[in-house]
Design a protein around this motif. Structure first.
Motif, PDB file in Angstrom:
ATOM      1  N   GLN A 173       0.827  -1.210   0.000  1.00 30.72           N
ATOM      2  CA  GLN A 173       0.000   0.000   0.000  1.00 30.72           C
ATOM      3  C   GLN A 173       0.860   1.258   0.000  1.00 30.72           C
ATOM      4  N   ASP A 174       1.888   1.258   0.856  1.00 31.13           N
ATOM      5  CA  ASP A 174       2.759   2.431   0.965  1.00 31.13           C
ATOM      6  C   ASP A 174       3.577   2.631  -0.307  1.00 31.13           C
ATOM      7  N   TRP A 175       4.009   1.520  -0.868  1.00 34.14           N
ATOM      8  CA  TRP A 175       4.810   1.569  -2.099  1.00 34.14           C
ATOM      9  C   TRP A 175       3.991   2.169  -3.234  1.00 34.14           C
ATOM     10  N   ARG A 176       2.723   1.749  -3.318  1.00 32.16           N
ATOM     11  CA  ARG A 176       1.839   2.274  -4.370  1.00 32.16           C
ATOM     12  C   ARG A 176       1.561   3.758  -4.155  1.00 32.16           C
ATOM     13  N   GLN A 177       1.463   4.132  -2.883  1.00 34.23           N
ATOM     14  CA  GLN A 177       1.093   5.508  -2.576  1.00 34.23           C
ATOM     15  C   GLN A 177       2.243   6.479  -2.838  1.00 34.23           C
ATOM     16  N   ASP A 178       3.442   6.113  -2.380  1.00 37.62           N
ATOM     17  CA  ASP A 178       4.555   7.053  -2.506  1.00 37.62           C
ATOM     18  C   ASP A 178       5.893   6.316  -2.564  1.00 37.62           C
ATOM     19  N   ALA A 179       6.168   5.778  -3.746  1.00 36.04           N
ATOM     20  CA  ALA A 179       7.409   5.009  -3.921  1.00 36.04           C
ATOM     21  C   ALA A 179       8.641   5.894  -3.699  1.00 36.04           C
ATOM     22  N   ARG A 183      13.941   7.062   1.731  1.00 36.53           N
ATOM     23  CA  ARG A 183      14.152   6.556   3.081  1.00 36.53           C
ATOM     24  C   ARG A 183      15.236   5.465   3.087  1.00 36.53           C
ATOM     25  N   VAL A 184      15.141   4.531   2.134  1.00 40.55           N
ATOM     26  CA  VAL A 184      16.117   3.444   2.062  1.00 40.55           C
ATOM     27  C   VAL A 184      17.512   4.021   1.775  1.00 40.55           C
ATOM     28  N   ARG A 185      17.566   4.939   0.829  1.00 45.66           N
ATOM     29  CA  ARG A 185      18.824   5.594   0.478  1.00 45.66           C
ATOM     30  C   ARG A 185      19.462   6.262   1.701  1.00 45.66           C
ATOM     31  N   GLY A 186      18.620   6.860   2.515  1.00 43.41           N
ATOM     32  CA  GLY A 186      19.116   7.592   3.679  1.00 43.41           C
ATOM     33  C   GLY A 186      19.550   6.690   4.836  1.00 43.41           C
ATOM     34  N   SER A 187      19.007   5.467   4.880  1.00 33.64           N
ATOM     35  CA  SER A 187      19.275   4.662   6.085  1.00 33.64           C
ATOM     36  C   SER A 187      20.163   3.446   5.847  1.00 33.64           C
ATOM     37  N   LEU A 188      20.263   2.972   4.615  1.00 38.84           N
ATOM     38  CA  LEU A 188      21.023   1.728   4.383  1.00 38.84           C
ATOM     39  C   LEU A 188      22.182   1.956   3.411  1.00 38.84           C
ATOM     40  N   LEU A 189      23.259   1.228   3.616  1.00 39.47           N
ATOM     41  CA  LEU A 189      24.440   1.329   2.749  1.00 39.47           C
ATOM     42  C   LEU A 189      24.451   0.189   1.733  1.00 39.47           C
ATOM     43  N   LEU A 190      24.926   0.465   0.538  1.00 37.15           N
ATOM     44  CA  LEU A 190      25.102  -0.562  -0.491  1.00 37.15           C
ATOM     45  C   LEU A 190      26.190  -1.554  -0.055  1.00 37.15           C
ATOM     46  N   PRO A 191      26.130  -2.796  -0.524  1.00 35.11           N
ATOM     47  CA  PRO A 191      25.083  -3.391  -1.361  1.00 35.11           C
ATOM     48  C   PRO A 191      23.813  -3.644  -0.560  1.00 35.11           C
ATOM     49  N   LEU A 192      22.699  -3.742  -1.286  1.00 37.44           N
ATOM     50  CA  LEU A 192      21.424  -4.009  -0.633  1.00 37.44           C
ATOM     51  C   LEU A 192      20.867  -5.352  -1.109  1.00 37.44           C
ATOM     52  N   PHE A 193      20.135  -6.000  -0.229  1.00 41.29           N
ATOM     53  CA  PHE A 193      19.380  -7.194  -0.605  1.00 41.29           C
ATOM     54  C   PHE A 193      17.898  -6.860  -0.490  1.00 41.29           C
ATOM     55  N   MET A 242      20.230  -8.817  -5.287  1.00 43.62           N
ATOM     56  CA  MET A 242      21.298  -8.063  -4.655  1.00 43.62           C
ATOM     57  C   MET A 242      21.607  -6.904  -5.584  1.00 43.62           C
ATOM     58  N   ILE A 243      21.672  -5.693  -5.048  1.00 36.25           N
ATOM     59  CA  ILE A 243      22.010  -4.564  -5.913  1.00 36.25           C
ATOM     60  C   ILE A 243      23.188  -3.787  -5.333  1.00 36.25           C
ATOM     61  N   ASP A 244      24.086  -3.366  -6.227  1.00 39.15           N
ATOM     62  CA  ASP A 244      25.144  -2.483  -5.750  1.00 39.15           C
ATOM     63  C   ASP A 244      25.097  -1.144  -6.476  1.00 39.15           C
ATOM     64  N   ASP A 245      23.949  -0.896  -7.111  1.00 41.15           N
ATOM     65  CA  ASP A 245      23.724   0.379  -7.785  1.00 41.15           C
ATOM     66  C   ASP A 245      22.344   0.854  -7.332  1.00 41.15           C
ATOM     67  N   ILE A 246      22.295   1.993  -6.685  1.00 33.76           N
ATOM     68  CA  ILE A 246      21.052   2.461  -6.069  1.00 33.76           C
ATOM     69  C   ILE A 246      19.955   2.705  -7.115  1.00 33.76           C
ATOM     70  N   ASP A 247      20.345   2.966  -8.358  1.00 35.97           N
ATOM     71  CA  ASP A 247      19.351   3.183  -9.417  1.00 35.97           C
ATOM     72  C   ASP A 247      18.571   1.909  -9.741  1.00 35.97           C
ATOM     73  N   LYS A 248      19.062   0.775  -9.262  1.00 33.57           N
ATOM     74  CA  LYS A 248      18.354  -0.487  -9.535  1.00 33.57           C
ATOM     75  C   LYS A 248      17.362  -0.834  -8.425  1.00 33.57           C
ATOM     76  N   LEU A 249      17.316   0.011  -7.399  1.00 30.31           N
ATOM     77  CA  LEU A 249      16.490  -0.305  -6.227  1.00 30.31           C
ATOM     78  C   LEU A 249      15.010  -0.435  -6.577  1.00 30.31           C
ATOM     79  N   GLN A 250      14.515   0.533  -7.350  1.00 29.78           N
ATOM     80  CA  GLN A 250      13.084   0.538  -7.660  1.00 29.78           C
ATOM     81  C   GLN A 250      12.659  -0.751  -8.373  1.00 29.78           C
TER      82      GLN A 250
END
Ligand SMILES: Nc1ncnc2c1ncn2[C@@H]1O[C@H](COP(=O)(O)OP(=O)(O)O)[C@@H](O)[C@H]1O
Ligand SMILES: [Mg+2]
Length: 361
Positions: free
Chosen positions: A158-164, A170-180, A194-202
């Motif tokens: 629901q939150d993702w649909r409302q305001d991705a 928020r994720v960018r601000g709180s977590l360091l790469l790489p991300l799972f 697994m992403i090591d490029d923040i542009d792939k997060l979405q």
């Protein structure tokens, strides 16, 4: 005991469940038990094979093809198993062994069905199974218990649909790469990126939402070691030595786990006594926090600087003779057939305790 061995199931881990079940059929003591294999098709139909009083000679016997599906104990292709319902599992001196991994098996659903029908079974109950399966809820429980974990963000559809965008920030601000990025409830690395490029997060989040309406993003542990411990017991909790997944790949994905055999198990894991003691204490705390009973495998990350993070708890871990869980007990001096007996005894004990409590109402 007559063991009703449930395997297959409506889960992405259908095939590994067949392997686990076949190992039990090979390894159980027929001096003490018989086994009724009950195959659950991918559509959810329960089919019983004939009662086994000796091991099958090869996996083909368990996997004979009926129509398009690989199946169960049937002496020849024309001999189909009989349809069975969970009501039929209720007999004197019988127990159900739900050798089912993932959804509709390891997540409390089959356990709930068996509870309602008042049938004793091996392993964890509804709450521990459901909690252990859910990567968000279990993290909240372990956080409360003070067990170290990687930093994470939980995302609801629901939150993702409302305001991705807000979530991405928020994720960018709180977590360091790489991300799972993971679906909360999947298993077998399905839907995980697994992403090591923040542009792939979405895209990674959208991908995970194909498998669940709840997604978790975790900070990755770079070049992590993966250490697992086995637990056995109800009120008396036994914890094994740690074992390590020796891996040829950086990301322990579905192929590496089950298909190409590139993973090696190091038992015991080469860690210091201090680390071992900490791992064992955290594993036991996690087990208690979950309200687990019977068994669980507790999986950790160990960073290059020896920081420990709990990854997850498996309430019905892989159970082939080559799987980490039985190997760890073998290392502790408990052989596969005796491990099965112990699990059956624990299941019966838990069933009787529940009956006693019910009687107090
Ligand atoms: N935060 C993380 N840091 C490092 N590696 C991770 C992380 N999360 C997952 N992995 C890798 O991905 C694998 C699968 O993730 P996991 O959460 O255990 O999913 P599954 O439920 O499919 O087993 C792990 O065994 C590990 O190799
Ligand atoms: Mg895992």
């Amino acid at each position: 005991m007559k063991i009703y061995l449930l395997y297959g199931g409506r889960s992405a881990e259908h095939d590994i469940s067949i392997l686990s079940a076949f190992s039990l059929i090979q390894g159980v003591s027929y001096k003490r038990h018989t086994v009724v294999p009950v195959y659950i098709t991918k559509q959810g139909q329960f089919i019983a094979g004939s009662e086994l009083t000796a091991p099958l000679t090869d996996a083909q016997q368990l996997r004979l093809t009926v129509g398009t599906e690989a199946v169960f104990n049937a002496p020849d292709q024309s001999s189909f198993g009989r349809s069975i319902t969970p009501y039929d599992f209720k007999h004197q001196d019988s127990v159900v062994f739900p050798m089912l991994h993932g959804t509709n098996g390891e997540d409390g659903t089959i356990q709930g069905l068996l509870d309602v029908l008042d049938v004793p079974y091996v392993g964890d109950g509804v709450m521990a199974s459901a909690t252990g399966m859910d990567k968000i809820i279990s993290k909240l429980v372990f956080q409360e218990a003070g067990i170290p974990q990687v930093p994470f963000e939980a995302i609801l559809l629901q939150d993702w649909r409302q305001d991705a965008q807000q979530i991405l920030d928020r994720v960018r601000g709180s977590l360091l790469l790489p991300l799972f990025v993971k679906p909360a409830n999947a298993g077998s690395s399905i839907g995980i990126s697994m992403i090591d490029d923040i542009d792939k997060l979405q895209d990674a989040i959208d991908f995970a939402f194909r498998y669940d309406d709840r997604v978790i993003v975790e900070q990755g542990v770079p070049e992590t070691r993966e250490i697992e411990l086995a637990i056995l017991g109800n009120a008396d909790i036994n914890v094994s030595v740690p074992g390590e997944i020796g891996k040829a790949r950086t990301f322990y994905d579905y192929t590496a786990k089950f298909v190409d055999g590139t993973t090696k198990l190091l038992i015991p894991a080469p860690v210091s006594d201090t680390i071992k003691t900490k791992l064992q204490a955290y594993a036991k705390t996690a087990y208690i926090a979950l309200g687990a009973s019977g068994l669980a495998r507790v999986d950790f990350f160990l960073s290059k600087s020896d920081d420990i993070y709990l990854n997850e708890v498996q309430t019905m871990p892989g159970f082939t003779q080559y799987s980490m869980y039985p190997y760890l007990w073998q290392e502790m001096g408990l052989q596969y057939p005796d491990l099965i007996d112990e699990l059956i005894n624990l299941g019966i004990e838990r069933y009787q305790q529940r009956k006693q409590m019910e009687a107090n109402f």
